[in-house]
Design an enzyme around this catalytic site. Structure first.
Site, short mmCIF file in Angstrom:
data_model
loop_
_atom_site.label_atom_id
_atom_site.label_comp_id
_atom_site.label_asym_id
_atom_site.label_seq_id
_atom_site.Cartn_x
_atom_site.Cartn_y
_atom_site.Cartn_z
N GLY A 281 10.85 5.62 3.72
CA GLY A 281 12.31 5.89 3.71
C GLY A 281 13.23 4.64 3.90
O GLY A 281 14.35 4.33 3.38
N PHE A 282 12.58 3.42 4.64
CA PHE A 282 13.46 2.45 4.77
C PHE A 282 12.92 0.96 4.13
O PHE A 282 13.56 0.02 4.02
CB PHE A 282 13.12 1.79 6.35
CG PHE A 282 13.85 2.93 7.28
CD1 PHE A 282 15.33 3.23 7.23
CD2 PHE A 282 13.11 3.85 7.99
CE1 PHE A 282 15.80 4.30 8.34
CE2 PHE A 282 13.68 4.77 8.87
CZ PHE A 282 15.03 4.85 9.05
N GLY A 283 11.79 1.29 3.44
CA GLY A 283 11.37 0.02 2.96
C GLY A 283 9.86 0.32 2.15
O GLY A 283 9.44 1.42 2.03
N ASP B 95 8.84 16.25 12.38
CA ASP B 95 8.44 16.28 10.81
C ASP B 95 7.14 16.10 10.55
O ASP B 95 6.53 15.25 9.88
CB ASP B 95 9.23 14.80 10.50
CG ASP B 95 8.93 14.72 9.00
OD1 ASP B 95 8.98 15.84 8.24
OD2 ASP B 95 9.22 13.62 8.60
N ILE C 79 0.98 -1.23 0.04
CA ILE C 79 0.06 -0.02 -0.11
C ILE C 79 0.96 1.25 0.15
O ILE C 79 0.28 2.28 -0.02
CB ILE C 79 -1.02 0.08 1.13
CG1 ILE C 79 -0.39 -0.14 2.40
CG2 ILE C 79 -2.12 -1.04 1.10
CD1 ILE C 79 -1.17 -0.10 3.87
#
Length: 1094
Positions: A32-34, A146, A28
């Protein structure tokens, strides 16, 4: 000075999840990591974030630090507006963070999609949810760092969830400002951009940018900032904010984006302000629909091959999505623009900062030594590039055709942009690497000069330059010139960023290889997109052809259906026409028949009305003149009746004669007696009693009114049964015996027959006994019968006005006084014999009352006096009284002695002057005794028919009897029931006889209403002669008793009950001898009327 705990937490049992318990459904999004997958944990829907970091990754330390913070922070949250942490799972060195599933996606998707309507109330509610979540985080001393629209998720109820806490960290009071730069530049606060110290108030500025994004639905860009990195008020107010935006929201936005952190409100104050703003907005809104996840596919985690090979299972057959919509729900970066690739919320590239002391446990695959040397770094980069290529190739090769998306015109634009970029890159590569190296060296020199001029406080801070040359929206695509400018800016910024944080340089050869790989990859993408376009075009053509074919088929079907309907309509019209023709023919035939019947009926009615008018206009004439006129009327009536009735009566007469032959044989004796007088009054009484018994028995069964039947018999006798029977036979030919009401006025004979007692008792039998059929033939057209029919006033009650005034009950109570004998005289007037009515005074009922008194009680003498007072004006009243008398007779015998007198009067009115011949009514009394109406109150039952007293309505059939004109007996209203010889023998019998005669006098329809006495066939064969005499003579007859019977002296008529009519001269009124009726054959030989005796 406090310190921040950056150690990776151990896998507690409370948070650890077995990899086998996770089910992967579909991808979906990506972060940033996967990648992020939709899955299930023990049947519950969850979001699974795959964290894949290579052991040789140069940024491994920062990535581990980033991951460690997110896991440690998210474990602490329990708030409805903060995403819920579920647990952590590990498989072959790969971590999986499991959180709750928010299916609505990020907020940025709804803001940039202008087709989705977002009311102001909903926008304010979204901002309120974000402020509540941030207020909760700040209460836990957590700074998000963020906050942006892509980190805000929307659930199915439009509840906002804050996610992505990779940059969040716990701030201690002693050291709450010395933190590194992180976050996304376009949402970053001024103090964070300039490298100053910051705290949780930096999140408030980011919230202000999010609020501006919610209001304007435009993505934040550098041109929105001024020189101090605050909001450019002129640009924001004039270009971005809609005119219908509440002013309070605008003010709140600028307050949150204040350059000075001290001027910014807290999230607690912001929440209160937003609540107040919501109260001023319209809450009756329609919430937009929440988007669903794209194609989903179940992934099995129980496959052993996947576990043996290591790593997370690879998802096949996932569509290669390339559109303007960002469907990445948990996307940590903004991929819409190239300038965001290096500045999104992703860990900063690797640096030599020695403070990074993050380590994993000894049993974790992340535990590795530091890598030094240029060669190892190059190897790691190559491995990463190869892995990315493999993943992309697999995604392209295993692409399922069924999952291809339909691309619109935006897709074609994007394809053209990629083609241009590819050509530009190829041209640049052909120029050679020499130019690039020169340019690169020049840029480095410029950067070094800039660094010398500027004083850098900390090596971790970076320079950021904002340009206001471009204006970005979510719907608009960037032009080629803009892309080129952005690329240049990215290169410059990248160089500055690299010089600030990195000490190593990349080899030119590696760059060239990487560029070539990218070019090949772009070519493959372009080819793939072109193939998809061709495939989609083919599909569209096929769909259009199929649509056209269906349209043609539909038109053909409609035409066929239309033709079929036309045929059906034509057939129906033809059938209708045929039916109309048939009906028209039948209608014409029926009209012919009806015209004939109407003509006949009009003739009869015309004759009746003429005769009636004459009778009303003329004054009573002397006896001689009246007799002559009577003959003339009789002749006329005979001619008319013979023309109308005889033709139809022949067939019925034949049938009746055949049926009555055996009966006539039995009753030959009474037929022979027709021309002979009654031998003795006693014998006649006996015979009459026997016959009356038979009638009563017969009448009792079918009808509850045997007394009425007897009265009808007596009335018929009083009216000369010969004539009556003849008329009955004639009427039978026309119609079968039915209710007198149903019989038309044209057929009075039928009405006489129709009398219910006649039908039930079979009036034919009494006719046979009396054998009046022959005399009927002789006296077919006797005027009295017709006159009986003519009694229209009886039906309409117009003739007898006193009838309306006098009620039946009154006549019953005081029949003599209330009911005036004059009434029957009036009845005779409609029967055309008004003169005898006038001459004849209703003293006969007085005598009848006396006889009744003698029979039952001596009170009838009293009754005589009211009789004298009674004036014969309204026969209808008399009829009503007769009906009433019937009721009373049934109820009380003694008191109703006077009532039978009324009944007798009604009999006279009804032409039932049978009581004149007292013998017959006396005989009739015997069947009444059989019925025991007096003793047993059975006659009370008979009263029910009397109550029915429909015979008043039946007077219509009396009108029908107009051809019969039997008004003579009506005119001579003889108190037949009064003149009964048996009252001395049986005092109660004459009373019963009077009641019985009243009931028999006519069917429940004719008993009271037909004063002209409708002829009815009765078992008694005696004849009734109506002797019209002056009132004085009748009084004398009443005064002279004959065999205990009071012969009416005042009455105009005397009823001699004889088995058959015989030709004899009229007897003196005072004699007890019975005077037989004169047959029609001897009328010419006589000097008097056949109905009246001198």
């Amino acid at each position: 000075m406090g310190s921040v705990d950056t150690s990776v937490p151990s896998f507690d049992r409370a948070w650890s999840i077995k990899y086998e318990d996770l089910d992967f459904i579909s991808e979906i999004g990506s972060g940033g990591f996967g990648k992020v997958f939709k899955g299930e944990y023990l049947g519950a829907p969850v979001a699974i974030k795959k964290i894949h970091i290579l052991p040789d990754d140069p940024n491994r330390v920062d990535l581990e630090k980033f991951l460690n913070r997110e896991i440690e922070t998210i474990k602490l949250f329990t708030h409805p507006n903060v995403i819920q942490f579920v647990g952590i799972s590990e498989n072959n060195g790969i971590l999986f963070i499991v959180t709750e599933l928010i299916e609505g996606g990020d907020l940025q998707y709804y803001l940039k999609n202008q087709s989705i309507d977002l009311p102001w109330f909903l926008r304010a509610n979204i901002a309120l949810d974000v402020s509540l979540a941030m207020s909760y985080l700040h209460s836990k001393s957590i700074v998000h760092r963020d906050l942006k629209s892509t980190n805000l998720l929307v659930d199915k109820n439009w509840k906002i969830k804050v996610c992505d806490f990779g940059f969040a960290r716990i701030v201690e009071e002693d050291n709450n400002k010395s933190m590194t730069i992180c976050g996304t530049d376009n949402w970053m606060s001024p103090e964070m951009i300039t490298g100053l110290d910051y705290d949780e108030r930096s999140d408030i500025f980011s919230f202000g940018i999010v609020l501006l994004e919610i209001i304007s639905r435009v993505k934040p860009a550098p041109y929105m900032r001024d020189a101090s990195f605050g909001l450019a008020e002129d640009i924001v107010r004039n270009q971005l904010i809609p005119t219908d935006c509440p002013e309070s929201l605008i003010d709140l936005t600028f307050n949150c984006c204040s350059v000075d952190p001290n001027n910014r409100p807290s999230f607690k104050e912001i929440s209160q302000t937003l609540k107040q703003i919501k109260t001023t907005l319209d809450s009756n809104i329609v919430y937009p629909e929440i988007r669903d996840f794209e194609q989903q596919q179940k992934i099995s985690t129980t496959n052993g091959n996947n576990k043996q090979n290591g790593g997370a299972p690879k998802i096949n057959n996932l569509p290669l999505q390339y559109s303007n919509n960002n469907n990445n729900i948990y996307d940590d970066d903004d991929d819409d623009d190239d300038d965001d690739d290096d500045n999104d919320s992703f860990p900063r590239p690797y640096s030599d900062n020695s403070n990074s002391n993050v380590t994993l446990e000894s049993n974790s695959n992340y535990n590795s030594s530091t890598i030094n040397g240029q060669e190892q770094q190059e190897q790691q980069e190559q491995q990463q590039q190869q892995q990315v290529k493999e993943e992309r190739d697999e995604g392209e090769i295993e692409q399922d055709d069924d999952n291809i998306e339909v691309y619109d015109s935006d897709y074609q634009k994007k394809l053209e942009e990629h083609q241009k970029e590819l050509l530009e890159r190829q041209n640049q590569n052909q120029e050679g690497s020499t130019d690039e190296n020169e340019v690169y060296e020049q840029e480095e020199e410029e950067e070094e000069e800039d660094e010398e001029e500027q004083v850098i406080s900390t090596p971790a801070k970076k320079r950021i330059s904002f340009g206001q040359d471009t204006f970005h929206t979510y719907e608009a695509y960037r032009t080629d010139d803009e892309d080129d400018d952005d690329d240049e800016e990215d290169e410059e910024e990248g160089d500055e960023y690299d010089h600030g944080y990195d000490d190593f340089d990349e080899d030119d050869e590696d760059d060239e290889e990487y560029d070539e790989d990218e070019d090949d990859e772009d070519e493959r993408q372009i080819q793939y997109y072109q193939q998809q376009l061709q495939y989609q075009q083919q599909l569209q053509k096929q769909q259009e052809q199929e649509y056209q074919r269906q349209q043609q088929l539909q038109l053909q079907r409609e035409e066929e259906e239309y033709q079929r309907q036309l045929q059906q309509q034509q057939q129906q019209q033809q059938q209708q026409q045929q039916q109309q023709q048939q009906h028209q023919q039948q209608y014409d035939d029926d009209d012919d028949d009806d015209d004939e019947e109407e003509e006949e009926y009009d003739d009869v009615i015309r004759h009746d009305t003429d005769s009636e008018e004459e009778s009303k206009d003329k004054t009573p004439l002397p006896w001689d003149q009246h007799f002559e006129k009577q003959k003339e009327s009789e002749n006329k009536v005979e001619q008319e009746e013979t023309n109308v009735v005889v033709a139809n009566s022949q067939e019925t007469e034949q049938q009746q004669q055949q049926q009555q032959q055996p009966k006539e044989e039995e009753e030959e004796e009474p037929t022979k007696v027709e021309d002979v007088k009654v031998e003795t009054e006693e014998q006649t009484k006996e015979e009459h009693d026997v016959k009356v018994d038979e009638e009563s028995t017969k009448v009792d069964e079918p009808v509850d009114e045997p007394t009425k039947v007897e009265e009808s018999v007596e009335q018929v006798k009083a009216e000369e049964p010969n004539k009556v029977e003849e008329l009955v036979e004639e009427v039978k030919v026309e119609e079968e015996p039915t209710n007198v009401e149903e019989v038309k006025a044209e057929e009075p004979v039928e009405e006489v027959k129709v009398e219910e007692p006649v039908e039930e008792v079979k009036a034919e039998e009494p006719v046979e006994e009396v054998k009046a059929e022959e005399p009927v033939e002789e006296v077919k057209t006797e005027e009295p019968v017709e006159e009986v029919k003519v009694e229209e006033p009886v039906e309409e009650v117009k003739v007898e006005e006193p009838v309306e005034e006098v009620e039946a009950e009154e006549s019953v109570q005081e029949p003599v006084e209330e009911v005036k004998v004059d009434e029957p005289t009036k009845v005779e007037e409609p029967t055309k014999v008004e003169e005898p009515i006038e001459e004849v005074k209703v003293e006969e009922p007085t005598k009848v009352e006396e006889s009744i008194e003698e029979v039952k009680v001596e009170e009838p003498t009293k009754v005589e006096e009211p009789v004298e007072e009674i004036k014969p004006e309204e026969p209808t009243k008399v009829e009503e009284s007769v009906e009433d008398v019937k009721v009373e007779d049934v109820k009380v015998e003694e008191v109703k002695a006077e009532e039978p007198t009324k009944a007798e009067e009604s009999v006279e009115d009804v032409k039932v002057e049978e009581p004149i011949k007292v013998e017959e009514p006396v005989k009739v009394e015997e069947p009444v005794k059989v019925e025991e109406p007096v003793k047993v109150e059975e006659p009370i039952k008979v009263e029910e028919p009397i109550k029915v007293e429909e015979p008043i309505k039946v007077e219509e059939p009396i009108k029908v009897e107009e051809p019969i004109k039997v008004e003579e007996p009506v005119k001579v209203e003889v108190a037949s029931p009064v003149v009964q010889e048996q009252p001395p023998q049986q005092e109660e019998k004459p009373e019963v006889v009077s009641t019985s005669t009243i009931t028999i006098a006519s069917s429940p329809q004719q008993s009271s209403n037909s004063p002209p006495s409708t002829p009815v066939k009765q078992p008694q064969q005696q004849e009734i002669e109506v002797n019209s005499t002056p009132i004085k003579q009748q009084q004398q007859q009443q005064q002279t008793p004959t065999q205990q019977t009071q012969t009416p002296t005042k009455q105009h008529t005397e009823i001699n009950v004889q088995p058959t009519p015989t030709k004899t001269p009229p007897l003196p009124p005072q004699t007890n001898e019975k005077i037989p009726l004169i047959s029609p054959n001897n009328k010419s030989n006589r000097g008097c009327c056949s109905c009246f005796i001198q």
